[in-house]
Design a protein around this motif. Sequence first.
Motif, PDB file in Angstrom:
ATOM      1  N   GLN A   1      12.149  -8.290   5.237  1.00  0.00           N
ATOM      2  CA  GLN A   1      13.100  -7.467   6.008  1.00  0.00           C
ATOM      3  C   GLN A   1      13.538  -6.315   5.035  1.00  0.00           C
TER       4      GLN A   1
ATOM      5  N   ASN B   1      10.886  -3.923   3.735  1.00  0.00           N
ATOM      6  CA  ASN B   1      10.480  -3.017   4.677  1.00  0.00           C
ATOM      7  C   ASN B   1      11.408  -1.832   5.123  1.00  0.00           C
TER       8      ASN B   1
ATOM      9  N   LYS C   1       3.515   0.312   1.002  1.00  0.00           N
ATOM     10  CA  LYS C   1       2.989  -0.954   0.654  1.00  0.00           C
ATOM     11  C   LYS C   1       1.488  -1.207   0.493  1.00  0.00           C
TER      12      LYS C   1
ATOM     13  N   TYR D   1       5.205  -3.577  -2.747  1.00  0.00           N
ATOM     14  CA  TYR D   1       5.872  -2.441  -2.061  1.00  0.00           C
ATOM     15  C   TYR D   1       6.248  -1.427  -3.199  1.00  0.00           C
TER      16      TYR D   1
END
Length: 316
Positions: A294, A297, A303, A312
């Motif tokens: 989480q 992101n 990514k 990432y």
Amino acid sequence: MFTKHLSKPYYLDQLESASRRIAMTHHKHSEIEHWRTKLLSNYYGEKKILPVLTHLSSKESRILFDLRLPLPDHSYCQIDVLIVTRNFALILEVNHSPLPNLTKDYRFMHVNDRIESRMPDPLSQAELQAHQLTYWLTMAGFQSIPIHYFVVLTSPASFIHPSYGSNSQVIHLDQLLTAFQSLDRLYNSSPLEEFELNRLCDLLVIEHTPYQPFILDRFHLHKTDILQGVICPECSNLPMKRVHGRWYCKSCHHTSRNAHVEALKDYQFLFGERITNQRACAFLKLDSSTAALQILNEVACEKSGLNKTLYYVFNE
């Protein structure tokens, strides 16, 4: 005109992250802190010189901060400030050391603690930069440009040691504008046309090679030397613990929603811009890979890869 603006050096960010993430008892901490303090002082000196340079900024002069130009022998010509006009180029070696007696015999004597330490003489450094820049300009086809240099003392507590005599190339910050104007009056003709000045400055920016080492190699550190976890923004204790979407400090009881952002910046400066979910989970000391996913992101700009090879890339 500011052609290359002043910005915080990437290497300074790296040193600051390393200083936070290396235990004070570690044998490399004092060395890292020495270079961090030195680079921070230089950056602060350049920020002090910035308002004065705005008076020189015009269509006829181009100002470039922190140039690092590659040379054929694999060394670099590193210049704090370069001012380029149609008539001449001027190197400014900025010095903001605290309370120095600036001497010509390669020493700074710190008055308060009576400690004398040997450091490179700034005037000799500026002279070397002038020779290197002359060579670089010749290689680039601009051999007709006269090059001058000043050492600019930006600390109010600095004074010029008598060993420099009446050398007008070592000046205080408040003398810079007058010194530049006096230099400018020496020239009646211009070796560069405006389009050539533009071409030269474009080339200087293109050839600039920032210093961005892998800092663990630079100081012979191991990954295990790096302290992991989220650092508390209030008391600097680590690690903070992730509880219900917030970071909690057991030491001072401070809570934060985004304390992980600075931790991931430290990771970027120390290990590079790529990170996997597994590494993020370990570095942030998270119990849940879902929580790491989480967070990544939220902070990643892109990514790539699949499954276990997924990594990432951080936002700037």
